[in-house]
Design a protein around this motif. Structure first.
Motif, PDB file in Angstrom:
ATOM      1  N   THR A 142       0.837  -1.190   0.000  1.00 29.30           N
ATOM      2  CA  THR A 142       0.000   0.000   0.000  1.00 29.30           C
ATOM      3  C   THR A 142       0.874   1.242   0.000  1.00 29.30           C
ATOM      4  OG1 THR A 142      -1.818  -1.086   1.177  1.00 29.30           O
ATOM      5  CG2 THR A 142      -1.742   1.319   1.256  1.00 29.30           C
ATOM      6  N   LEU A 143       0.584   2.140  -0.933  1.00 25.63           N
ATOM      7  CA  LEU A 143       1.301   3.405  -1.057  1.00 25.63           C
ATOM      8  C   LEU A 143       0.367   4.547  -0.686  1.00 25.63           C
ATOM      9  CD1 LEU A 143       3.690   5.222  -2.137  1.00 25.63           C
ATOM     10  CD2 LEU A 143       2.477   5.197  -4.336  1.00 25.63           C
ATOM     11  N   LEU A 144       0.824   5.442   0.174  1.00 26.20           N
ATOM     12  CA  LEU A 144       0.130   6.693   0.467  1.00 26.20           C
ATOM     13  C   LEU A 144       0.857   7.811  -0.268  1.00 26.20           C
ATOM     14  CD1 LEU A 144      -1.780   8.640   2.024  1.00 26.20           C
ATOM     15  CD2 LEU A 144      -0.099   8.582   3.900  1.00 26.20           C
ATOM     16  N   VAL A 145       0.124   8.562  -1.094  1.00 30.16           N
ATOM     17  CA  VAL A 145       0.713   9.684  -1.835  1.00 30.16           C
ATOM     18  C   VAL A 145       0.182  10.985  -1.246  1.00 30.16           C
ATOM     19  CG1 VAL A 145       1.040  10.781  -4.075  1.00 30.16           C
ATOM     20  CG2 VAL A 145       0.833   8.283  -3.929  1.00 30.16           C
ATOM     21  N   LEU A 146       1.072  11.793  -0.693  1.00 33.11           N
ATOM     22  CA  LEU A 146       0.705  13.114  -0.191  1.00 33.11           C
ATOM     23  C   LEU A 146       0.899  14.125  -1.316  1.00 33.11           C
ATOM     24  CD1 LEU A 146       2.479  12.978   3.299  1.00 33.11           C
ATOM     25  CD2 LEU A 146       0.165  12.245   2.694  1.00 33.11           C
ATOM     26  N   ILE A 212       5.210   5.710   1.960  1.00 31.31           N
ATOM     27  CA  ILE A 212       4.575   7.033   1.944  1.00 31.31           C
ATOM     28  C   ILE A 212       5.413   7.956   1.069  1.00 31.31           C
ATOM     29  CG2 ILE A 212       3.830   9.021   3.307  1.00 31.31           C
ATOM     30  CD1 ILE A 212       3.380   7.139   5.652  1.00 31.31           C
ATOM     31  N   TYR A 213       4.764   8.518   0.064  1.00 33.92           N
ATOM     32  CA  TYR A 213       5.417   9.413  -0.893  1.00 33.92           C
ATOM     33  C   TYR A 213       5.072  10.842  -0.487  1.00 33.92           C
ATOM     34  CZ  TYR A 213       6.599  11.231  -5.598  1.00 33.92           C
ATOM     35  OH  TYR A 213       7.136  11.919  -6.662  1.00 33.92           O
ATOM     36  N   ASP A 214       6.071  11.589   0.000  1.00 32.70           N
ATOM     37  CA  ASP A 214       5.810  12.914   0.566  1.00 32.70           C
ATOM     38  C   ASP A 214       6.540  13.995  -0.218  1.00 32.70           C
ATOM     39  OD1 ASP A 214       5.197  15.111   2.067  1.00 32.70           O
ATOM     40  OD2 ASP A 214       6.537  14.605   3.722  1.00 32.70           O
ATOM     41  N   ALA A 215       5.776  14.719  -1.038  1.00 34.55           N
ATOM     42  CA  ALA A 215       6.315  15.883  -1.744  1.00 34.55           C
ATOM     43  C   ALA A 215       5.856  17.176  -1.097  1.00 34.55           C
ATOM     44  CB  ALA A 215       5.876  15.847  -3.204  1.00 34.55           C
ATOM     45  N   VAL A 216       5.257  17.080   0.106  1.00 31.99           N
ATOM     46  CA  VAL A 216       4.637  18.237   0.752  1.00 31.99           C
ATOM     47  C   VAL A 216       5.434  18.707   1.960  1.00 31.99           C
ATOM     48  CG1 VAL A 216       2.517  19.150   1.758  1.00 31.99           C
ATOM     49  CG2 VAL A 216       2.384  17.394  -0.015  1.00 31.99           C
ATOM     50  N   GLY A 217       5.847  17.781   2.826  1.00 33.38           N
ATOM     51  CA  GLY A 217       6.618  18.151   4.008  1.00 33.38           C
ATOM     52  C   GLY A 217       5.760  18.782   5.083  1.00 33.38           C
ATOM     53  N   GLY A 218       6.385  19.541   5.972  1.00 37.35           N
ATOM     54  CA  GLY A 218       5.664  20.252   7.017  1.00 37.35           C
ATOM     55  C   GLY A 218       4.864  19.325   7.913  1.00 37.35           C
ATOM     56  N   ASP A 219       3.653  19.768   8.271  1.00 41.57           N
ATOM     57  CA  ASP A 219       2.792  19.005   9.178  1.00 41.57           C
ATOM     58  C   ASP A 219       2.407  17.646   8.595  1.00 41.57           C
ATOM     59  OD1 ASP A 219       2.903  21.217  10.786  1.00 41.57           O
ATOM     60  OD2 ASP A 219       0.905  21.960  10.244  1.00 41.57           O
ATOM     61  N   TYR A 220       2.359  17.557   7.281  1.00 38.38           N
ATOM     62  CA  TYR A 220       1.953  16.296   6.648  1.00 38.38           C
ATOM     63  C   TYR A 220       3.011  15.209   6.871  1.00 38.38           C
ATOM     64  CZ  TYR A 220      -1.395  19.429   4.528  1.00 38.38           C
ATOM     65  OH  TYR A 220      -2.382  20.368   4.356  1.00 38.38           O
ATOM     66  N   PHE A 221       4.281  15.593   6.857  1.00 42.20           N
ATOM     67  CA  PHE A 221       5.336  14.626   7.173  1.00 42.20           C
ATOM     68  C   PHE A 221       5.224  14.175   8.624  1.00 42.20           C
ATOM     69  CE2 PHE A 221       9.421  13.598   9.022  1.00 42.20           C
ATOM     70  CZ  PHE A 221       9.924  12.666   8.144  1.00 42.20           C
ATOM     71  N   LEU A 235       9.276   8.368   1.785  1.00 37.49           N
ATOM     72  CA  LEU A 235      10.064   8.995   0.738  1.00 37.49           C
ATOM     73  C   LEU A 235       9.992  10.511   0.857  1.00 37.49           C
ATOM     74  CD1 LEU A 235       8.842   6.705  -2.169  1.00 37.49           C
ATOM     75  CD2 LEU A 235      11.107   6.644  -1.096  1.00 37.49           C
ATOM     76  N   VAL A 236      11.128  11.140   1.071  1.00 37.38           N
ATOM     77  CA  VAL A 236      11.202  12.599   1.163  1.00 37.38           C
ATOM     78  C   VAL A 236      11.493  13.129  -0.235  1.00 37.38           C
ATOM     79  CG1 VAL A 236      12.373  14.557   2.225  1.00 37.38           C
ATOM     80  CG2 VAL A 236      12.013  12.451   3.539  1.00 37.38           C
ATOM     81  N   VAL A 237      10.449  13.677  -0.876  1.00 40.23           N
ATOM     82  CA  VAL A 237      10.545  14.106  -2.275  1.00 40.23           C
ATOM     83  C   VAL A 237      10.627  15.621  -2.389  1.00 40.23           C
ATOM     84  CG1 VAL A 237       9.470  13.935  -4.557  1.00 40.23           C
ATOM     85  CG2 VAL A 237       9.224  12.053  -2.926  1.00 40.23           C
ATOM     86  N   GLY A 238       9.965  16.356  -1.487  1.00 42.18           N
ATOM     87  CA  GLY A 238       9.982  17.808  -1.561  1.00 42.18           C
ATOM     88  C   GLY A 238       9.218  18.431  -0.420  1.00 42.18           C
ATOM     89  N   PHE A 239       9.155  19.769  -0.444  1.00 44.03           N
ATOM     90  CA  PHE A 239       8.588  20.507   0.688  1.00 44.03           C
ATOM     91  C   PHE A 239       7.660  21.607   0.183  1.00 44.03           C
ATOM     92  CE2 PHE A 239      13.026  19.259   1.433  1.00 44.03           C
ATOM     93  CZ  PHE A 239      12.827  18.248   2.370  1.00 44.03           C
TER      94      PHE A 239
END
Length: 327
Positions: A142-146, A212-221, A235-239
């Motif tokens: 299962t992948l979560l995409v933020l 977890i694919y995170d291109a958002v950062g901040g509180d979502y991370f 996965l830390v992709v961006g902020f």
């Protein structure tokens, strides 16, 4: 030629539309009549001077372009005048004519138009590198995409489905979630309805997401660490939220999880052969009909500032491209 020029750091409003001489040809390069240029969140950081690299001033922003080859250097093979190509440039693509290194250009498949080509390689290359090379995403996981409605987010949704994963897409509005659903997401979470971590646990039977694919950062991370599965990968992709988070590392111990950095630009530099192979693989997935860029806006080159402000104001959905000529 017309070009968008950055001669001081700042918000998109500092950019100027100017007339410049055509760029000089160089060994190892090809000349491209640009028909479309992809617009990315990182472009807003580069013109602010806050990205990982800083081009020498003044410079033309834009990291990817698609167009027609009009000249080929004598030492270049594999390209001919008239070829339709896309180029990864880091900067320099917001213009009508581009001289690009041949080893950073590829021919794009028949049936792909210039706008799709300009919106393809950065987003799908980033997400393929993230999910395949960095996370080793497996069929059935299962992948979560933020930030699932953005360019890289939609690419992650499509690639994950092609790999056989279950995808949970998270975004900030129903219109954005609708786009993610159209790209194949199995489950949808609206950030506006409260913290997403509990919903992820509910959808996964209490286990949490495997990746977890995170291109958002901040509180979502911050929430990601609380809804990742045992042996999960974040996965830390961006902020895109603007805040670079810090991690309470005790949670990585308790979860047995890994926080994995994703920097597509450096990957291409450090592992060029593997990067080229990945490009061939995602192009093949496009030919199979499994991947397709979602072009939400085609805007003329003259509207570069307006296009970049869509990212600054977090209004961008899918892929935005700047066009010149017949795109």
């Amino acid at each position: 030629m017309k070009a968008v020029l950055c001669d001081e750091y700042g918000a998109p409003d500092v950019l100027k539309l100017v007339d410049l001489p055509a760029p000089e040809m160089k060994p190892g390069h090809i000349r491209i009549s640009v028909r479309a240029a992809g617009v990315n969140f990182q472009d807003t950081l580069i013109i602010k001077g806050t990205y990982q690299f800083k081009p020498p001033m003044p410079f033309i922003p834009g990291g990817e372009a698609a167009g027609v080859v009009t000249e080929v250097a004598d030492d270049v093979t594999g390209f001919a005048v008239g070829d339709h190509v896309l180029a990864l440039t880091s900067w320099g693509s917001f213009c009508e004519e581009l001289v690009a290194p041949a080893d950073r250009c590829v021919k794009f498949p028949a049936g792909m138009d210039f706008a799709e080509a300009a919106g393809f390689l950065t987003n799908f290359g980033t997400s393929y590198h993230a999910l395949v090379h960095r996370a080793n995403l497996q069929k059935g996981e299962t992948l979560l995409v933020l930030g699932a409605s953005g360019g890289v987010g939609l690419a992650a949704v499509q690639i994950a489905k092609a790999l056989g994963a279950t995808v949970i897409a998270a975004a900030s509005s129903e219109s954005k979630l609708k786009i993610a659903k159209e790209s194949g997401a199995d489950h949808l979470i609206n950030y506006a309805e409260g913290e997403y971590k509990d919903k992820v646990k509910e959808l996964t039977g209490g286990k949490g997401a495997d990746v977890i694919y995170d291109a958002v950062g901040g509180d979502y991370f911050d929430q990601a660490l609380r809804c990742v599965n045992w042996n999960g990968r974040i996965l830390v992709v961006g902020f895109a939220s603007g805040r670079i988070p810090t991690a309470p590392v005790n949670l990585t111990l308790l979860k047995g999880c890994a926080i994995v950095g994703v920097f597509y630009g450096r990957f291409k530099q450090e592992e060029p052969e593997k990067s080229q192979q990945a490009i061939e693989e995602i192009v093949d997935l496009y030919r199979q009909g499994k991947l397709k860029p979602h072009i939400s806006k085609r805007m003329p080159l003259e509207q570069a500032r307006e296009a970049l402000n869509l990212f600054v104001n977090r209004q961008a959905e899918g892929k935005i491209v700047l066009t010149s000529g017949a795109a």
